[in-house]
Design a protein around this motif. Structure first.
Motif, PDB file in Angstrom:
ATOM      1  N   LEU A 141     -18.114 -10.658  -2.796  1.00 54.77           N
ATOM      2  CA  LEU A 141     -17.464  -9.457  -2.262  1.00 54.77           C
ATOM      3  C   LEU A 141     -16.536  -9.805  -1.108  1.00 54.77           C
ATOM      4  CD1 LEU A 141     -20.588  -7.083  -2.121  1.00 54.77           C
ATOM      5  CD2 LEU A 141     -18.890  -7.284  -3.969  1.00 54.77           C
ATOM      6  N   MET A 142     -15.491  -8.989  -0.953  1.00 56.83           N
ATOM      7  CA  MET A 142     -14.506  -9.179   0.102  1.00 56.83           C
ATOM      8  C   MET A 142     -14.411  -7.916   0.961  1.00 56.83           C
ATOM      9  SD  MET A 142     -10.451 -10.082  -0.270  1.00 56.83           S
ATOM     10  CE  MET A 142     -10.297  -8.909  -1.602  1.00 56.83           C
ATOM     11  N   ALA A 143     -14.338  -8.082   2.273  1.00 54.66           N
ATOM     12  CA  ALA A 143     -14.138  -6.952   3.184  1.00 54.66           C
ATOM     13  C   ALA A 143     -12.651  -6.731   3.410  1.00 54.66           C
ATOM     14  CB  ALA A 143     -14.829  -7.224   4.520  1.00 54.66           C
ATOM     15  N   ALA A 144     -12.242  -5.477   3.560  1.00 56.11           N
ATOM     16  CA  ALA A 144     -10.830  -5.190   3.830  1.00 56.11           C
ATOM     17  C   ALA A 144     -10.673  -3.792   4.406  1.00 56.11           C
ATOM     18  CB  ALA A 144      -9.992  -5.320   2.564  1.00 56.11           C
ATOM     19  N   GLN A 145      -9.627  -3.627   5.231  1.00 53.24           N
ATOM     20  CA  GLN A 145      -9.199  -2.307   5.709  1.00 53.24           C
ATOM     21  C   GLN A 145      -8.141  -1.771   4.754  1.00 53.24           C
ATOM     22  OE1 GLN A 145      -8.281  -3.671   9.904  1.00 53.24           O
ATOM     23  NE2 GLN A 145      -8.590  -1.507  10.274  1.00 53.24           N
ATOM     24  N   PRO A 146      -8.350  -0.620   4.147  1.00 58.69           N
ATOM     25  CA  PRO A 146      -7.330  -0.067   3.248  1.00 58.69           C
ATOM     26  C   PRO A 146      -5.988   0.083   3.960  1.00 58.69           C
ATOM     27  CG  PRO A 146      -9.380   1.159   3.063  1.00 58.69           C
ATOM     28  CD  PRO A 146      -9.546   0.224   4.236  1.00 58.69           C
ATOM     29  N   GLY A 147      -4.919  -0.233   3.239  1.00 55.00           N
ATOM     30  CA  GLY A 147      -3.572  -0.052   3.769  1.00 55.00           C
ATOM     31  C   GLY A 147      -3.047  -1.207   4.590  1.00 55.00           C
ATOM     32  N   THR A 148      -3.865  -2.225   4.817  1.00 53.27           N
ATOM     33  CA  THR A 148      -3.425  -3.366   5.605  1.00 53.27           C
ATOM     34  C   THR A 148      -2.903  -4.476   4.699  1.00 53.27           C
ATOM     35  OG1 THR A 148      -5.592  -4.426   5.581  1.00 53.27           O
ATOM     36  CG2 THR A 148      -5.150  -2.857   7.371  1.00 53.27           C
ATOM     37  N   THR A 149      -2.166  -5.416   5.306  1.00 55.38           N
ATOM     38  CA  THR A 149      -1.675  -6.559   4.532  1.00 55.38           C
ATOM     39  C   THR A 149      -2.820  -7.363   3.909  1.00 55.38           C
ATOM     40  OG1 THR A 149       0.356  -6.712   5.823  1.00 55.38           O
ATOM     41  CG2 THR A 149      -0.337  -8.694   4.656  1.00 55.38           C
ATOM     42  N   PRO A 150      -3.924  -7.670   4.647  1.00 51.85           N
ATOM     43  CA  PRO A 150      -5.028  -8.384   3.999  1.00 51.85           C
ATOM     44  C   PRO A 150      -5.582  -7.656   2.780  1.00 51.85           C
ATOM     45  CG  PRO A 150      -5.280  -8.480   6.373  1.00 51.85           C
ATOM     46  CD  PRO A 150      -4.150  -7.527   6.105  1.00 51.85           C
ATOM     47  N   PHE A 151      -5.627  -6.324   2.843  1.00 52.82           N
ATOM     48  CA  PHE A 151      -6.114  -5.554   1.701  1.00 52.82           C
ATOM     49  C   PHE A 151      -5.240  -5.812   0.473  1.00 52.82           C
ATOM     50  CE2 PHE A 151      -5.786  -1.698  -0.923  1.00 52.82           C
ATOM     51  CZ  PHE A 151      -7.107  -1.513  -1.282  1.00 52.82           C
ATOM     52  N   TYR A 152      -3.928  -5.723   0.636  1.00 56.32           N
ATOM     53  CA  TYR A 152      -3.036  -5.896  -0.504  1.00 56.32           C
ATOM     54  C   TYR A 152      -2.996  -7.336  -0.991  1.00 56.32           C
ATOM     55  CZ  TYR A 152      -1.552  -1.121   0.336  1.00 56.32           C
ATOM     56  OH  TYR A 152      -1.540   0.248   0.503  1.00 56.32           O
ATOM     57  N   VAL A 153      -3.089  -8.293  -0.078  1.00 50.74           N
ATOM     58  CA  VAL A 153      -3.170  -9.695  -0.491  1.00 50.74           C
ATOM     59  C   VAL A 153      -4.441  -9.927  -1.294  1.00 50.74           C
ATOM     60  CG1 VAL A 153      -3.447 -12.065   0.331  1.00 50.74           C
ATOM     61  CG2 VAL A 153      -1.738 -10.597   1.383  1.00 50.74           C
ATOM     62  N   GLY A 154      -5.548  -9.330  -0.837  1.00 52.53           N
ATOM     63  CA  GLY A 154      -6.797  -9.454  -1.573  1.00 52.53           C
ATOM     64  C   GLY A 154      -6.718  -8.863  -2.963  1.00 52.53           C
ATOM     65  N   VAL A 155      -6.099  -7.696  -3.056  1.00 49.25           N
ATOM     66  CA  VAL A 155      -5.991  -7.004  -4.340  1.00 49.25           C
ATOM     67  C   VAL A 155      -5.103  -7.774  -5.310  1.00 49.25           C
ATOM     68  CG1 VAL A 155      -5.074  -4.951  -5.490  1.00 49.25           C
ATOM     69  CG2 VAL A 155      -6.471  -4.706  -3.430  1.00 49.25           C
ATOM     70  N   TYR A 156      -3.916  -8.181  -4.834  1.00 44.47           N
ATOM     71  CA  TYR A 156      -2.905  -8.704  -5.752  1.00 44.47           C
ATOM     72  C   TYR A 156      -2.813 -10.222  -5.809  1.00 44.47           C
ATOM     73  CZ  TYR A 156      -1.501  -3.852  -5.961  1.00 44.47           C
ATOM     74  OH  TYR A 156      -1.501  -2.489  -6.150  1.00 44.47           O
ATOM     75  N   ASP A 157      -3.224 -10.925  -4.751  1.00 45.37           N
ATOM     76  CA  ASP A 157      -3.115 -12.383  -4.748  1.00 45.37           C
ATOM     77  C   ASP A 157      -4.448 -13.073  -5.003  1.00 45.37           C
ATOM     78  OD1 ASP A 157      -0.550 -11.815  -4.075  1.00 45.37           O
ATOM     79  OD2 ASP A 157      -0.569 -12.762  -2.114  1.00 45.37           O
ATOM     80  N   VAL A 158      -5.549 -12.363  -4.795  1.00 41.75           N
ATOM     81  CA  VAL A 158      -6.861 -12.971  -4.996  1.00 41.75           C
ATOM     82  C   VAL A 158      -7.551 -12.379  -6.231  1.00 41.75           C
ATOM     83  CG1 VAL A 158      -9.148 -13.388  -4.007  1.00 41.75           C
ATOM     84  CG2 VAL A 158      -7.121 -13.439  -2.534  1.00 41.75           C
ATOM     85  N   LEU A 159      -7.566 -11.063  -6.327  1.00 43.58           N
ATOM     86  CA  LEU A 159      -8.272 -10.408  -7.437  1.00 43.58           C
ATOM     87  C   LEU A 159      -7.299  -9.949  -8.527  1.00 43.58           C
ATOM     88  CD1 LEU A 159     -11.011  -8.588  -5.350  1.00 43.58           C
ATOM     89  CD2 LEU A 159     -11.237 -10.658  -6.718  1.00 43.58           C
ATOM     90  N   ASP A 160      -7.587  -8.823  -9.143  1.00 44.54           N
ATOM     91  CA  ASP A 160      -6.917  -8.481 -10.404  1.00 44.54           C
ATOM     92  C   ASP A 160      -5.840  -7.419 -10.290  1.00 44.54           C
ATOM     93  OD1 ASP A 160      -8.488  -6.354  -9.786  1.00 44.54           O
ATOM     94  OD2 ASP A 160      -9.759  -6.449 -11.571  1.00 44.54           O
ATOM     95  N   GLY A 161      -5.480  -7.037  -9.081  1.00 47.91           N
ATOM     96  CA  GLY A 161      -4.445  -6.026  -8.916  1.00 47.91           C
ATOM     97  C   GLY A 161      -4.950  -4.602  -8.947  1.00 47.91           C
ATOM     98  N   ASP A 162      -6.256  -4.424  -9.053  1.00 45.82           N
ATOM     99  CA  ASP A 162      -6.857  -3.086  -9.091  1.00 45.82           C
ATOM    100  C   ASP A 162      -7.322  -2.715  -7.681  1.00 45.82           C
ATOM    101  OD1 ASP A 162      -8.223  -0.754  -9.514  1.00 45.82           O
ATOM    102  OD2 ASP A 162      -9.804  -1.645 -10.756  1.00 45.82           O
ATOM    103  N   GLU A 163      -6.665  -1.745  -7.049  1.00 46.05           N
ATOM    104  CA  GLU A 163      -7.010  -1.359  -5.685  1.00 46.05           C
ATOM    105  C   GLU A 163      -8.388  -0.701  -5.604  1.00 46.05           C
ATOM    106  OE1 GLU A 163      -3.947   0.723  -3.599  1.00 46.05           O
ATOM    107  OE2 GLU A 163      -2.362  -0.623  -4.322  1.00 46.05           O
ATOM    108  N   ALA A 164      -8.935  -0.285  -6.724  1.00 43.61           N
ATOM    109  CA  ALA A 164     -10.270   0.323  -6.754  1.00 43.61           C
ATOM    110  C   ALA A 164     -11.343  -0.688  -7.163  1.00 43.61           C
ATOM    111  CB  ALA A 164     -10.280   1.509  -7.702  1.00 43.61           C
ATOM    112  N   ASN A 165     -10.995  -1.961  -7.215  1.00 42.25           N
ATOM    113  CA  ASN A 165     -11.957  -2.992  -7.608  1.00 42.25           C
ATOM    114  C   ASN A 165     -13.190  -2.911  -6.700  1.00 42.25           C
ATOM    115  OD1 ASN A 165     -13.367  -5.539  -7.906  1.00 42.25           O
ATOM    116  ND2 ASN A 165     -11.511  -6.374  -8.826  1.00 42.25           N
ATOM    117  N   PRO A 166     -14.393  -2.764  -7.290  1.00 43.66           N
ATOM    118  CA  PRO A 166     -15.605  -2.611  -6.463  1.00 43.66           C
ATOM    119  C   PRO A 166     -15.964  -3.858  -5.667  1.00 43.66           C
ATOM    120  CG  PRO A 166     -16.185  -2.802  -8.780  1.00 43.66           C
ATOM    121  CD  PRO A 166     -14.697  -2.660  -8.724  1.00 43.66           C
ATOM    122  N   ARG A 167     -15.327  -4.969  -5.941  1.00 43.16           N
ATOM    123  CA  ARG A 167     -15.589  -6.180  -5.160  1.00 43.16           C
ATOM    124  C   ARG A 167     -14.919  -6.124  -3.785  1.00 43.16           C
ATOM    125  NH1 ARG A 167     -14.368 -11.437  -8.563  1.00 43.16           N
ATOM    126  NH2 ARG A 167     -15.174 -12.336  -6.605  1.00 43.16           N
TER     127      ARG A 167
END
Length: 261
Positions: A141-167
């Motif tokens: 699992l990954m922690a993130a603040q919604p709307g921040t750059t780390p959140f979007y990097v996590g969604v699109y550069d690390v995981l699958d591009g799904d902003e609702a990913n439960p991970r």
């Protein structure tokens, strides 16, 4: 008329800087909003309760150089850009990445810092060593603040591009995500390298950085669209860069200061 005034202020500030003299705003009150949740840029010091950090020191320097009176307010990250956009505050600071979509809502200063995104994990982490191996283990699992750059990097550069990913476990503040990492509730926090290295150096081996850097981001202050503060503050930033003040602040907060120490 507002556009003409803003352009005139820009030309005036640029000319003043070229002549070696910064603009004087005659003690103008500037309401600055921050989150106080992003060490070492701005945070509440444990033990003293004082709000301190790189951005506070930088703003004090700016205030002295262009003669403004700073009044600080606090708000959450998710409320900050809308509030500044609506003119509730004159300036926002909380390690805000300069991005085109945000420029539609607010004006940015010139960059005052460039950082790269890193993966921060517990010191004993051995289940993954980079973004690919993290993504391949669905239990992580990954922690993130919604709307921040780390959140979007996590969604699109690390995981699958799904902003609702439960991970992706969402937290209201960066500090809460780091606390969850330490407690073992999540396994990864993405952060800019400056903040991440500060946490790691203060952790006595409890945290570390793994993998390659995931991208570069520039930080800037934000203002309501058309603000006449942008040009004078840009002039002050350039002056601080030229005389070594920004380099000195980087050394103080990212090398010398120990979080929690």
């Amino acid at each position: 008329m507002k556009l003409i005034t803003t352009l005139f202020a820009t030309l005036l500030a640029t000319s003043a800087l070229a002549d070696g003299h910064l603009p004087d705003l005659d003690g103008k009150e500037v309401v600055v909003v921050t989150e106080n949740a992003y060490p070492p840029l701005q945070f509440v010091e444990p033990g003293t309760g004082d709000a301190i950090g790189w951005e506070y020191d930088a703003m004090a320097e700016i205030a002295e150089r262009i003669n403004i009176t700073v009044v600080y307010e606090n708000t959450s990250w998710d409320a900050m850009i809308p509030a500044v956009s609506e003119g509730q505050y004159d300036l926002g600071m909380t390690g805000i990445t300069i991005r085109d979509d945000r420029k539609e809502k607010v004006d940015f200063s010139d960059k005052y810092m460039t950082s790269e995104m890193v993966m921060m994990v517990r010191g004993d982490e051995d289940r993954f060593v980079d973004a690919k191996s993290f993504a391949s283990d669905s239990d992580l699992l990954m922690a993130a603040q919604p709307g921040t750059t780390p959140f979007y990097v996590g969604v699109y550069d690390v995981l699958d591009g799904d902003e609702a990913n439960p991970r992706i476990v969402k937290f209201e503040t960066f500090g809460a995500g780091v606390a969850a990492l330490r407690a073992g509730d999540v396994d990864l926090v993405l952060t800019d390298g400056t903040s991440g290295n500060g946490y790691v150096s203060a952790s006595d081996g409890g945290l570390k950085i793994v993998g390659e850097k995931l991208g570069t981001e520039d930080f800037g202050f934000i203002f309501p669209k058309g603000s006449d503060l942008v040009a004078p503050i840009n002039a002050a930033i350039a002056d601080m860069e030229a005389d070594g003040t920004i380099e000195a602040l980087n050394k103080k907060w990212f090398l010398d200061y120990k979080l929690g120490g």
